[in-house]
Design a protein around this motif. Sequence first.
Motif, PDB file in Angstrom:
ATOM      1  N   GLU A   1      -7.935 -15.176  -8.601  1.00 16.50           N
ATOM      2  CA  GLU A   1      -6.717 -16.189  -8.423  1.00 16.50           C
ATOM      3  C   GLU A   1      -5.949 -16.249  -9.622  1.00 16.50           C
ATOM      4  O   GLU A   1      -6.875 -16.426 -10.914  1.00 16.50           O
ATOM      5  CB  GLU A   1      -7.452 -17.260  -8.268  1.00 16.50           C
ATOM      6  CG  GLU A   1      -6.740 -18.483  -8.630  1.00 16.50           C
ATOM      7  CD  GLU A   1      -5.175 -18.900  -8.105  1.00 16.50           C
ATOM      8  OE1 GLU A   1      -5.040 -18.782  -6.824  1.00 16.50           O
ATOM      9  OE2 GLU A   1      -4.541 -19.276  -8.899  1.00 16.50           O
ATOM     10  N   HIS A   2      -4.853 -16.050  -9.926  1.00 18.56           N
ATOM     11  CA  HIS A   2      -4.262 -16.042 -11.254  1.00 18.56           C
ATOM     12  C   HIS A   2      -2.612 -16.597 -10.853  1.00 18.56           C
ATOM     13  O   HIS A   2      -1.788 -15.929 -10.308  1.00 18.56           O
ATOM     14  CB  HIS A   2      -3.833 -14.706 -11.959  1.00 18.56           C
ATOM     15  CG  HIS A   2      -3.024 -14.792 -13.127  1.00 18.56           C
ATOM     16  ND1 HIS A   2      -2.326 -13.716 -13.545  1.00 18.56           N
ATOM     17  CD2 HIS A   2      -2.822 -15.520 -13.859  1.00 18.56           C
ATOM     18  CE1 HIS A   2      -1.908 -13.995 -14.853  1.00 18.56           C
ATOM     19  NE2 HIS A   2      -1.565 -15.078 -15.125  1.00 18.56           N
ATOM     20  N   THR A   3      -2.387 -17.850 -11.176  1.00 17.39           N
ATOM     21  CA  THR A   3      -0.944 -18.405 -11.011  1.00 17.39           C
ATOM     22  C   THR A   3      -0.449 -18.602  -9.522  1.00 17.39           C
ATOM     23  O   THR A   3       0.744 -18.438  -9.496  1.00 17.39           O
ATOM     24  CB  THR A   3       0.046 -17.899 -12.059  1.00 17.39           C
ATOM     25  OG1 THR A   3       0.208 -16.531 -11.679  1.00 17.39           O
ATOM     26  CG2 THR A   3      -0.186 -18.203 -13.420  1.00 17.39           C
ATOM     27  N   PHE A   4      -1.524 -18.746  -8.683  1.00 19.52           N
ATOM     28  CA  PHE A   4      -1.064 -19.043  -7.321  1.00 19.52           C
ATOM     29  C   PHE A   4      -1.587 -20.483  -7.119  1.00 19.52           C
ATOM     30  O   PHE A   4      -0.348 -21.022  -6.520  1.00 19.52           O
ATOM     31  CB  PHE A   4      -2.071 -17.907  -6.348  1.00 19.52           C
ATOM     32  CG  PHE A   4      -1.867 -18.159  -4.740  1.00 19.52           C
ATOM     33  CD1 PHE A   4      -0.334 -18.319  -4.526  1.00 19.52           C
ATOM     34  CD2 PHE A   4      -2.620 -18.198  -3.996  1.00 19.52           C
ATOM     35  CE1 PHE A   4      -0.138 -18.502  -3.086  1.00 19.52           C
ATOM     36  CE2 PHE A   4      -2.295 -18.687  -2.593  1.00 19.52           C
ATOM     37  CZ  PHE A   4      -0.979 -18.704  -2.169  1.00 19.52           C
ATOM     38  N   PHE A   5      -2.648 -20.957  -7.244  1.00 13.23           N
ATOM     39  CA  PHE A   5      -2.986 -22.288  -7.255  1.00 13.23           C
ATOM     40  C   PHE A   5      -2.031 -23.139  -7.892  1.00 13.23           C
ATOM     41  O   PHE A   5      -1.395 -24.057  -7.176  1.00 13.23           O
ATOM     42  CB  PHE A   5      -4.173 -22.441  -7.637  1.00 13.23           C
ATOM     43  CG  PHE A   5      -5.051 -23.771  -7.275  1.00 13.23           C
ATOM     44  CD1 PHE A   5      -5.891 -23.997  -6.279  1.00 13.23           C
ATOM     45  CD2 PHE A   5      -4.652 -24.911  -8.176  1.00 13.23           C
ATOM     46  CE1 PHE A   5      -6.441 -25.169  -6.078  1.00 13.23           C
ATOM     47  CE2 PHE A   5      -5.264 -26.300  -8.011  1.00 13.23           C
ATOM     48  CZ  PHE A   5      -6.241 -26.312  -6.788  1.00 13.23           C
ATOM     49  N   CYS A   6      -1.655 -22.919  -9.010  1.00 16.60           N
ATOM     50  CA  CYS A   6      -0.546 -23.663  -9.786  1.00 16.60           C
ATOM     51  C   CYS A   6       0.760 -23.575  -9.436  1.00 16.60           C
ATOM     52  O   CYS A   6       1.676 -24.477  -9.597  1.00 16.60           O
ATOM     53  CB  CYS A   6      -0.789 -23.409 -11.204  1.00 16.60           C
ATOM     54  SG  CYS A   6      -0.109 -21.965 -11.921  1.00 16.60           S
ATOM     55  N   ALA A   7       0.852 -22.504  -8.536  1.00 15.65           N
ATOM     56  CA  ALA A   7       2.292 -22.354  -8.160  1.00 15.65           C
ATOM     57  C   ALA A   7       2.610 -23.260  -6.676  1.00 15.65           C
ATOM     58  O   ALA A   7       3.778 -23.499  -6.319  1.00 15.65           O
ATOM     59  CB  ALA A   7       2.497 -20.868  -7.653  1.00 15.65           C
ATOM     60  N   LEU A   8       1.523 -23.356  -6.337  1.00 21.48           N
ATOM     61  CA  LEU A   8       1.347 -24.484  -4.659  1.00 21.48           C
ATOM     62  C   LEU A   8       1.779 -25.915  -5.039  1.00 21.48           C
ATOM     63  O   LEU A   8       1.474 -26.448  -5.930  1.00 21.48           O
ATOM     64  CB  LEU A   8       0.333 -24.290  -3.805  1.00 21.48           C
ATOM     65  CG  LEU A   8      -0.089 -22.889  -3.575  1.00 21.48           C
ATOM     66  CD1 LEU A   8      -1.399 -22.736  -3.138  1.00 21.48           C
ATOM     67  CD2 LEU A   8       0.945 -22.337  -2.604  1.00 21.48           C
ATOM     68  N   PRO A   9       2.569 -26.496  -4.358  1.00 12.07           N
ATOM     69  CA  PRO A   9       2.909 -28.099  -4.143  1.00 12.07           C
ATOM     70  C   PRO A   9       1.501 -28.381  -4.048  1.00 12.07           C
ATOM     71  O   PRO A   9       0.573 -28.013  -3.142  1.00 12.07           O
ATOM     72  CB  PRO A   9       3.732 -28.144  -3.070  1.00 12.07           C
ATOM     73  CG  PRO A   9       4.266 -27.076  -2.862  1.00 12.07           C
ATOM     74  CD  PRO A   9       3.415 -25.869  -3.138  1.00 12.07           C
ATOM     75  N   PRO A  10       1.032 -29.584  -4.777  1.00  9.83           N
ATOM     76  CA  PRO A  10      -0.444 -30.127  -4.851  1.00  9.83           C
ATOM     77  C   PRO A  10      -0.759 -30.249  -3.345  1.00  9.83           C
ATOM     78  O   PRO A  10      -2.149 -30.274  -2.774  1.00  9.83           O
ATOM     79  CB  PRO A  10      -0.431 -31.196  -5.822  1.00  9.83           C
ATOM     80  CG  PRO A  10       0.547 -30.925  -6.779  1.00  9.83           C
ATOM     81  CD  PRO A  10       1.703 -30.088  -6.080  1.00  9.83           C
ATOM     82  N   GLU A  11      -0.058 -30.707  -2.406  1.00 11.66           N
ATOM     83  CA  GLU A  11      -0.494 -31.020  -1.059  1.00 11.66           C
ATOM     84  C   GLU A  11      -0.899 -30.132  -0.325  1.00 11.66           C
ATOM     85  O   GLU A  11      -1.356 -30.321   0.719  1.00 11.66           O
ATOM     86  CB  GLU A  11       0.556 -31.996  -0.475  1.00 11.66           C
ATOM     87  CG  GLU A  11       1.985 -31.140  -0.117  1.00 11.66           C
ATOM     88  CD  GLU A  11       2.970 -31.382  -1.307  1.00 11.66           C
ATOM     89  OE1 GLU A  11       2.429 -31.739  -2.381  1.00 11.66           O
ATOM     90  OE2 GLU A  11       4.124 -31.046  -1.082  1.00 11.66           O
ATOM     91  N   LEU A  12      -0.923 -28.907  -0.953  1.00 13.82           N
ATOM     92  CA  LEU A  12      -1.153 -27.535  -0.135  1.00 13.82           C
ATOM     93  C   LEU A  12      -2.683 -27.103  -0.548  1.00 13.82           C
ATOM     94  O   LEU A  12      -3.282 -26.219  -0.049  1.00 13.82           O
ATOM     95  CB  LEU A  12      -0.177 -26.553  -0.442  1.00 13.82           C
ATOM     96  CG  LEU A  12       1.297 -26.662   0.458  1.00 13.82           C
ATOM     97  CD1 LEU A  12       1.965 -25.445   0.240  1.00 13.82           C
ATOM     98  CD2 LEU A  12       1.090 -26.915   1.912  1.00 13.82           C
TER      99      LEU A  12
END
Length: 191
Positions: free
Chosen positions: A103-114
């Motif tokens: 994981e690299h800059t996928f989690f932080c790209a998602l709106p937190p509700e996802l």
Amino acid sequence: MDWAELYRQNTTPWDMGGAHPELARRLDEAVLAPAPAGTRVLVPGCGRGHDALALAAAGFQVTAIDIVEQLATQVEPGLGASGGRFLTADALAFREAHALLFEHTFFCALPPELRGRYGEMAAACVESGGELQAIVFPLDKEPRGEGPPFQMTLEDLVTALGEAFELLEDAPIPTRPERPWLSRWARFRRR
Ligand SMILES: C[S@@+](CC[C@H](N)C(=O)[O-])C[C@H]1O[C@@H](n2cnc3c(N)ncnc32)[C@H](O)[C@@H]1O
């Protein structure tokens, strides 16, 4: 977020132009467990595929996923040689077990509700005993601020992953001029 339009306009400030240096170091020093030969690794939200291609070059069999179709021509050719593939898909809906998820800059790209859906995807896509390794970034961005990138802390990831994962490592990553925020490397084992 219209990711395809951002790539069309070449407005991609997250793109490091190569594999993340900490991933490259861990591959060079062969400290990225599990061992690469034939190991299936999933890279969700792969972008132009720099990390996915570095993993494939090291011997991993990579499934790289991005929602932007036009990235296929860039990523696919470098993955096929080692038995890997690029999929145009919603990575959050993907359900296929791999030994490693990077994981690299996928989690932080998602709106937190996802983030709950990210946790469900990770639980389904990492086999029991497999690992999730993540660059936790941007740690020191303001909480609940604008994004992407949205602030991401280790606690956010631990919460999203829930009981399905056990934390094995949490290590600092040296700061870089092109990355204004702090990062750490986290390793989890799928229970
Ligand atoms: C900030 S970029 C990071 C790209 C790459 N990891 C990198 O470091 O260069 C986020 C990526 O996630 C992709 N993306 C966003 N939502 C997605 C989803 N639901 N499924 C798959 N890819 C997605 C975007 O198209 C974009 O390429």
